[in-house]
Design a protein around this motif. Structure first.
Motif, PDB file in Angstrom:
ATOM      1  N   GLN A 238      11.590  77.979 -40.820  1.00  0.00           N
ATOM      2  CA  GLN A 238      10.456  77.071 -40.687  1.00  0.00           C
ATOM      3  C   GLN A 238       9.561  77.097 -41.936  1.00  0.00           C
ATOM      4  OE1 GLN A 238      10.247  74.814 -38.199  1.00  0.00           O
ATOM      5  NE2 GLN A 238       8.655  73.957 -39.534  1.00  0.00           N
ATOM      6  N   GLU A 239       9.393  78.278 -42.513  1.00  0.00           N
ATOM      7  CA  GLU A 239       8.556  78.391 -43.715  1.00  0.00           C
ATOM      8  C   GLU A 239       9.155  77.563 -44.858  1.00  0.00           C
ATOM      9  OE1 GLU A 239       7.916  82.466 -44.880  1.00  0.00           O
ATOM     10  OE2 GLU A 239       6.597  81.887 -46.550  1.00  0.00           O
ATOM     11  N   TRP A 240      10.462  77.600 -44.970  1.00  0.00           N
ATOM     12  CA  TRP A 240      11.190  76.835 -45.996  1.00  0.00           C
ATOM     13  C   TRP A 240      11.051  75.323 -45.740  1.00  0.00           C
ATOM     14  CZ3 TRP A 240      13.598  75.440 -50.231  1.00  0.00           C
ATOM     15  CH2 TRP A 240      14.811  74.757 -50.249  1.00  0.00           C
ATOM     16  N   LEU A 241      11.195  74.923 -44.462  1.00  0.00           N
ATOM     17  CA  LEU A 241      11.067  73.500 -44.135  1.00  0.00           C
ATOM     18  C   LEU A 241       9.656  73.006 -44.445  1.00  0.00           C
ATOM     19  CD1 LEU A 241      12.972  73.412 -40.705  1.00  0.00           C
ATOM     20  CD2 LEU A 241      13.886  72.856 -42.980  1.00  0.00           C
ATOM     21  N   ASP A 242       8.666  73.851 -44.157  1.00  0.00           N
ATOM     22  CA  ASP A 242       7.277  73.476 -44.462  1.00  0.00           C
ATOM     23  C   ASP A 242       7.079  73.335 -45.968  1.00  0.00           C
ATOM     24  OD1 ASP A 242       6.775  73.616 -41.775  1.00  0.00           O
ATOM     25  OD2 ASP A 242       5.770  75.572 -41.841  1.00  0.00           O
ATOM     26  N   TRP A 243       7.693  74.240 -46.708  1.00  0.00           N
ATOM     27  CA  TRP A 243       7.589  74.202 -48.180  1.00  0.00           C
ATOM     28  C   TRP A 243       8.174  72.880 -48.695  1.00  0.00           C
ATOM     29  CZ3 TRP A 243      10.751  73.854 -52.471  1.00  0.00           C
ATOM     30  CH2 TRP A 243      10.221  74.290 -53.700  1.00  0.00           C
ATOM     31  N   ILE A 244       9.313  72.478 -48.146  1.00  0.00           N
ATOM     32  CA  ILE A 244       9.940  71.217 -48.566  1.00  0.00           C
ATOM     33  C   ILE A 244       9.029  70.035 -48.226  1.00  0.00           C
ATOM     34  CG2 ILE A 244      11.873  69.623 -48.133  1.00  0.00           C
ATOM     35  CD1 ILE A 244      13.620  72.107 -47.586  1.00  0.00           C
ATOM     36  N   GLU A 245       8.484  70.041 -47.016  1.00  0.00           N
ATOM     37  CA  GLU A 245       7.647  68.909 -46.612  1.00  0.00           C
ATOM     38  C   GLU A 245       6.418  68.778 -47.507  1.00  0.00           C
ATOM     39  OE1 GLU A 245       7.032  67.754 -42.570  1.00  0.00           O
ATOM     40  OE2 GLU A 245       8.860  68.748 -41.910  1.00  0.00           O
ATOM     41  N   LYS A 246       5.867  69.921 -47.904  1.00  0.00           N
ATOM     42  CA  LYS A 246       4.735  69.888 -48.834  1.00  0.00           C
ATOM     43  C   LYS A 246       5.146  69.252 -50.155  1.00  0.00           C
ATOM     44  CE  LYS A 246       2.090  73.851 -47.835  1.00  0.00           C
ATOM     45  NZ  LYS A 246       1.912  75.241 -48.238  1.00  0.00           N
ATOM     46  N   GLY A 247       6.343  69.615 -50.630  1.00  0.00           N
ATOM     47  CA  GLY A 247       6.867  69.046 -51.871  1.00  0.00           C
ATOM     48  C   GLY A 247       7.043  67.546 -51.785  1.00  0.00           C
ATOM     49  N   VAL A 248       7.525  67.084 -50.625  1.00  0.00           N
ATOM     50  CA  VAL A 248       7.716  65.642 -50.437  1.00  0.00           C
ATOM     51  C   VAL A 248       6.361  64.936 -50.467  1.00  0.00           C
ATOM     52  CG1 VAL A 248       8.481  63.868 -48.810  1.00  0.00           C
ATOM     53  CG2 VAL A 248       9.884  65.910 -49.189  1.00  0.00           C
ATOM     54  N   VAL A 249       5.376  65.533 -49.806  1.00  0.00           N
ATOM     55  CA  VAL A 249       4.036  64.932 -49.799  1.00  0.00           C
ATOM     56  C   VAL A 249       3.502  64.822 -51.220  1.00  0.00           C
ATOM     57  CG1 VAL A 249       1.630  65.336 -49.115  1.00  0.00           C
ATOM     58  CG2 VAL A 249       3.478  65.654 -47.446  1.00  0.00           C
ATOM     59  N   SER A 250       3.703  65.861 -52.034  1.00  0.00           N
ATOM     60  CA  SER A 250       3.145  65.779 -53.389  1.00  0.00           C
ATOM     61  C   SER A 250       3.969  64.830 -54.268  1.00  0.00           C
ATOM     62  CB  SER A 250       2.964  67.155 -54.017  1.00  0.00           C
ATOM     63  OG  SER A 250       4.202  67.663 -54.399  1.00  0.00           O
ATOM     64  N   ALA A 251       5.281  64.701 -53.985  1.00  0.00           N
ATOM     65  CA  ALA A 251       6.073  63.714 -54.730  1.00  0.00           C
ATOM     66  C   ALA A 251       5.601  62.307 -54.400  1.00  0.00           C
ATOM     67  CB  ALA A 251       7.560  63.860 -54.403  1.00  0.00           C
TER      68      ALA A 251
END
Ligand code: GDP
Ligand code: MG
Ligand code: ZN
Lengths: 272, 114
Positions: A238-251
């Motif tokens: 879950q921590e990894w998935l959250d990290w990815i979602e944050k990256g998508v938001v900033s992209a």
């Protein structure tokens, strides 16, 4: 001819990287011509970096978050991708570029999840380069507001030097490899933004020292983020998935506001 | 062995230059290799001999000179020289170093014949 680089290849086969040099031997009459010095002053990676910059702009224009996964062979990159895609289904679109010297097994493992995947076989090449990825990006969807995962060739040394246009390099270290890898292969850990410590389900059976591994990695790269997980059991995912979602938001947030981006060196335009 | 690709890039840059400058033979190639660039000079020489075979740089001499590894110590706020990435600050002993130089690989100049 390809718009990315004008290389003339249609990219149909992807055993890229083999530049054929003719083996005719030039002969020159000695002593007839004078020597002179030509200044070059160019970075060895300048061409790769130009392709990488083009890739980065194409990704930015679509608000796509691109990751370059690097590790030694067998750390669990493909397993992690498969488990990640399953969990992101219905939430984020993911495309995958797989790099291996031979076979398309990994791309097939990804396709079994339903996600689009393209295999690049580098043959003898020990890393992906930005030119290969530029062609790959013409052949699979670059998901708008989604994620492009690039699994590099398993090798803890060479891929460190080659920018592919990704937002981040993610280094995967599995706990069976020993905690000293960050100081033995420092360049990879210096180039990465995130270290995933995989196969944590095996920790009870090993004498791997998690704290030491993280300390070694941060000695090389003080700003390195770390996520401990097990792609097998799902713990820490879950921590990894959250990290990815944050990256998508900033992209998405840094996506160019104008209607199109003009990519230097090509006439390509990308509408949004 | 990414030295193969690096040497292919060197040859690429030389061939571009040959098109601009109109020379047909390269006698010497001078590279600057950062101490932190993760390049084996011996592997470079070996790959150079193989990759340039049959090209305008066949038989050319390869000269490499190192540029020092440099880092900024975020503990004691000094710029320091380091020989590898796994090094502590020679002044304060801290590991919080940001590499600021010595990672570049450049073709500096070549000696050619027309
Ligand atoms: N125990 C355990 N095994 C794993 C884990 N992740 C991957 N593996 C296994 O490690 C092996 C190599 O995985 P793979 O994904 O092919 O690694 P890659 O070469 O980095 O793509 C396979 O047998 C996987 O089943 C994990 O979290 N725990
Ligand atoms: Mg794999
Ligand atoms: Zn210091």
């Amino acid at each position: 001819m390809c718009i990315t680089c004008g290389c003339g290849g249609d990219g149909a086969t992807f055993d890229a990287g083999s530049h054929d040099h003719s083996h005719d031997h030039h002969s020159h009459a000695p002593g007839v011509s004078a020597s002179r010095i030509v200044e070059i002053e160019q970075d060895l990676l300048s061409k790769n970096n130009a392709f990488a910059e083009n890739n980065r702009q194409r990704l930015a224009a679509r608000g796509c978050f691109a990751l370059n996964l690097v590790s030694s062979p067998g750390s669990g990159k493909t397993t992690l991708l498969v488990e990640t895609i399953k969990r992101l289904q219905g939430r984020l679109a993911v495309s995958v570029i797989e790099g291996d010297q031979q076979t398309s097994q990994d791309a097939e493992r990804i396709r079994a999840t339903g996600a689009p995947a393209l295999q690049i076989n580098t043959g003898k090449g020990c890393h992906l380069d930005a030119h290969m990825v530029a062609h790959a990006m013409e052949r699979i969807p670059v998901p708008e507001g989604g994620v492009l995962m690039i699994e590099n060739v398993g090798n803890l040394v060479c891929p460190a030097a080659f920018d592919l246009g990704e937002a981040c390099k993610v280094v995967v270290l599995s706990v069976t490899e020993g905690e000293d890898k960050p100081i033995k292969y420092p360049d990879m850990f210096a180039a990465a933004s995130l270290m995933i410590l995989n196969k944590c389900d095996l920790l009870p059976y090993l004498d791997f020292d998690v704290e030491a591994a993280i300390a070694f990695a941060r000695r090389i790269n003080p700003g390195l983020q770390v996520i401990q997980l097990s792609a097998r059991s799902g713990d820490g995912m879950q921590e990894w998935l959250d990290w990815i979602e944050k990256g998508v938001v900033s992209a998405q947030a840094t996506r160019p506001a104008s209607g199109y981006v003009r990519v230097s060196g090509t006439s390509a335009r990308f509408h949004r | 062995m990414h030295e193969v690709s690096l040497v292919e890039s060197v040859l690429d840059l030389i061939e571009d230059s040959a098109r601009r400058e109109g020379f047909s033979k390269v006698k010497k190639v001078v590279l600057e290799i950062g101490q932190l660039a993760n390049v084996e000079p011996e592997a470079m020489v070996f790959c150079f001999d193989v990759v340039t075979r049959g090209s305008l740089a066949e038989g050319a001499q390869l000269e490499m000179f190192p540029s020092p590894g440099l880092a900024w110590c975020t503990t004691c706020h000094n710029s320091v020289e380091i020989a590898s990435r796994d090094m502590h600050c020679p002044l304060c002993g801290g590991y919080a170093l940001q590499v600021t130089g010595g990672t570049d690989m450049r073709v500096k100049a070549i000696v050619v014949e027309d």
